[in-house]
Structures are given as structure tokens and as C-alpha cells.
Motif scaffolding. Structure first.
Motif, PDB file in Angstrom:
ATOM      1  N   PHE A 107      -4.140  -3.992  -6.937  1.00  0.00           N
ATOM      2  CA  PHE A 107      -3.838  -2.971  -5.930  1.00  0.00           C
ATOM      3  C   PHE A 107      -2.419  -2.442  -6.128  1.00  0.00           C
ATOM      4  O   PHE A 107      -2.174  -1.228  -6.085  1.00  0.00           O
ATOM      5  CB  PHE A 107      -4.000  -3.565  -4.529  1.00  0.00           C
ATOM      6  CG  PHE A 107      -3.734  -2.595  -3.411  1.00  0.00           C
ATOM      7  CD1 PHE A 107      -4.759  -1.835  -2.876  1.00  0.00           C
ATOM      8  CD2 PHE A 107      -2.448  -2.447  -2.879  1.00  0.00           C
ATOM      9  CE1 PHE A 107      -4.516  -0.935  -1.835  1.00  0.00           C
ATOM     10  CE2 PHE A 107      -2.197  -1.543  -1.851  1.00  0.00           C
ATOM     11  CZ  PHE A 107      -3.235  -0.792  -1.333  1.00  0.00           C
ATOM     12  N   GLY A 119      -0.990   0.115   2.539  1.00  0.00           N
ATOM     13  CA  GLY A 119      -2.220   0.874   2.691  1.00  0.00           C
ATOM     14  C   GLY A 119      -2.136   1.995   3.699  1.00  0.00           C
ATOM     15  O   GLY A 119      -3.166   2.498   4.180  1.00  0.00           O
ATOM     16  N   TYR A 136      -5.711   3.188   5.216  1.00  0.00           N
ATOM     17  CA  TYR A 136      -6.761   2.179   5.298  1.00  0.00           C
ATOM     18  C   TYR A 136      -6.898   1.642   6.721  1.00  0.00           C
ATOM     19  O   TYR A 136      -7.895   0.988   7.040  1.00  0.00           O
ATOM     20  CB  TYR A 136      -6.470   1.021   4.348  1.00  0.00           C
ATOM     21  CG  TYR A 136      -6.729   1.348   2.898  1.00  0.00           C
ATOM     22  CD1 TYR A 136      -7.915   1.944   2.502  1.00  0.00           C
ATOM     23  CD2 TYR A 136      -5.783   1.049   1.919  1.00  0.00           C
ATOM     24  CE1 TYR A 136      -8.169   2.241   1.186  1.00  0.00           C
ATOM     25  CE2 TYR A 136      -6.026   1.348   0.588  1.00  0.00           C
ATOM     26  CZ  TYR A 136      -7.209   1.942   0.228  1.00  0.00           C
ATOM     27  OH  TYR A 136      -7.458   2.243  -1.087  1.00  0.00           O
ATOM     28  N   ILE A 179      -7.989  -5.042   0.243  1.00  0.00           N
ATOM     29  CA  ILE A 179      -7.950  -3.979   1.255  1.00  0.00           C
ATOM     30  C   ILE A 179      -8.375  -4.530   2.616  1.00  0.00           C
ATOM     31  O   ILE A 179      -7.765  -4.227   3.649  1.00  0.00           O
ATOM     32  CB  ILE A 179      -8.851  -2.798   0.844  1.00  0.00           C
ATOM     33  CG1 ILE A 179      -8.247  -2.059  -0.356  1.00  0.00           C
ATOM     34  CG2 ILE A 179      -9.049  -1.824   2.012  1.00  0.00           C
ATOM     35  CD1 ILE A 179      -9.155  -0.994  -0.950  1.00  0.00           C
TER      36      ILE A 179
END
Length: 220
Positions: A107, A119, A136, A179
Motif C-alpha cells: 500500500f 487512506g 477510504y 485497507i
């Protein structure tokens, strides 16, 4: 005596010459038998036409169903993130600390330039003018299925290019797992904690205690 020795020497020389002549003759016969048919065998150059096939193409199409060695993808869910045309709900492999760590590493390499470390969609290239991706932590993405994120990495979406060539399927799932960890880190509730974690939180501890070194005395 001298005459006998001369005669013997002459005989030996004759025999040696005959042997050399026989060897040379054998070599010549062998050379004559060597042919270049296999070395210079008939072959087609790339994309050269052929009179053998009706379509005149020497390069033949791959037989339907052919699978390159090492590329058999016999698990549609794992390799596509989809099942029955819809994204799968769960990550189709065991989740371990090593998988999460791998997902974090990948990531940070491939995703943070756009999505940012947490994110939030505030990566460096976004700050320099690239279109900002959805955070996210947006309710829509928090409720998306795991297969959705895998599919976006595989095929791309909007401004985002696909990463199928750069990131292997297993690493894509590892990124999906990370995530989920990022989303949980910003929206976890006290009810999600274990009893030990809640007790530590009530004591004001913000990080896990460091494990004692091997051989060091243990304390209660």
C-alpha cells in the motif's frame, strides 16, 4: 645386418603411411556423409506467409483453452474478486499479521501517492494537482465489499489505472486487508476491543508493552 634394418624401417614407414592414408580416407567419407539439413532446415520467419494453411498465415492461433505453464487461474474468486458478477464479501485467503504487514508495505509503495498514508485521499500527487480519490473512510467505501477493492486494483477505475501488472493477486488481497485495517483504525468502537484492550485503554495506555528480551526476567 644394415640391409635388414633398412628393410624393416622401410616397412614400418610404409605401414604408418598406409594408416595415415586410411584415416584420412575415413575422415573424407565421414565429411561427405555430414549434411546440413537439420541445421538449415526449412522454417518460417515471424509473420511469413504460408501456402499450407487456407488463411496463408504461418503463425497459428493458440488452441482454445491453452494455458501457459504457471498461469492456471482455476479460482475465479481469488483471481477476480467476483462471484456471480458481484464483488465477494470476504477476502478469500487466511488473514495473518504477515499478510497485513505485506499489505501495508505494498500500500505504501503503490497507493499512498494518491490515497495518502491514512487512506484519506490526500497523497502527494493529489496535492500537486491530480484528481483526488474518494477517502477510504467515506461511508460508501467503508460499506463496500472486499472484492470491489480487488477489482478496482485489477482493472482500474476512473482516473486510477490498473495495477494488475505491478501487484500480484495475493498482494492485491493483502492490500485489501490493510485497507480494512485502515478503515477500522478510524472507526473502531470500544465494543470492538477485547477485555484486556479495554482495561489498557481505561488505564491510559496507548501502545502495547514491548515484549521482554529473551532470557530477561519476567514481571507480573
Amino acid at each position: 645386418m644394415t640391409s635388414s634394418l633398412s628393410s624393416l624401417w622401410a616397412t614400418c614407414r610404409g605401414i604408418r603411411r598406409a594408416s595415415m592414408a586410411a584415416a584420412m580416407l575415413a575422415a573424407l567419407i565421414g565429411a561427405a556423409g555430414c549434411r546440413q539439413d537439420m541445421h538449415d532446415g526449412p522454417r518460417y520467419k515471424p509473420l511469413q506467409s504460408s501456402e499450407i494453411y487456407p488463411d496463408k498465415q504461418s503463425a497459428r492461433p493458440i488452441i482454445e483453452g491453452t494455458v501457459p505453464r504457471g498461469f492456471l487461474k482455476d479460482d475465479d474468486v481469488f483471481y477476480t474478486g467476483m462471484q456471480g458478477g458481484a464483488p465477494v464479501e470476504k477476502i478469500p485467503m487466511p488473514l495473518t499479521d504477515a499478510v497485513i504487514a505485506r499489505g501495508r508495505e505494498r500500500f505504501n509503495i503503490y497507493c499512498t501517492p494518491c490515497h495518502g498514508v491514512a487512506g484519506d485521499g490526500d497523497g502527494m500527487i493529489v496535492k500537486r494537482g491530480y484528481k483526488q480519490p474518494t477517502s477510504y473512510h467515506d461511508p460508501r467505501l467503508r460499506n463496500e465489499r472486499a472484492g470491489y477493492f480487488f477489482d478496482v486494483m485489477t482493472r482500474g477505475f476512473g482516473q486510477m489505472p490498473d495495477y494488475a501488472a505491478q501487484v500480484s493477486p495475493r498482494d492485491r488481497w493483502a492490500i485489501v486487508a490493510y485497507i480494512r485495517a485502515l478503515q477500522l483504525s478510524q472507526h473502531a468502537s470500544v465494543g470492538d476491543l477485547t477485555t484486556v484492550e479495554r482495561e489498557r485503554l481505561e488505564r491510559g495506555e496507548t501502545s502495547s508493552p514491548e515484549p521482554a528480551a529473551e532470557g530477561a526476567p519476567q514481571h507480573d
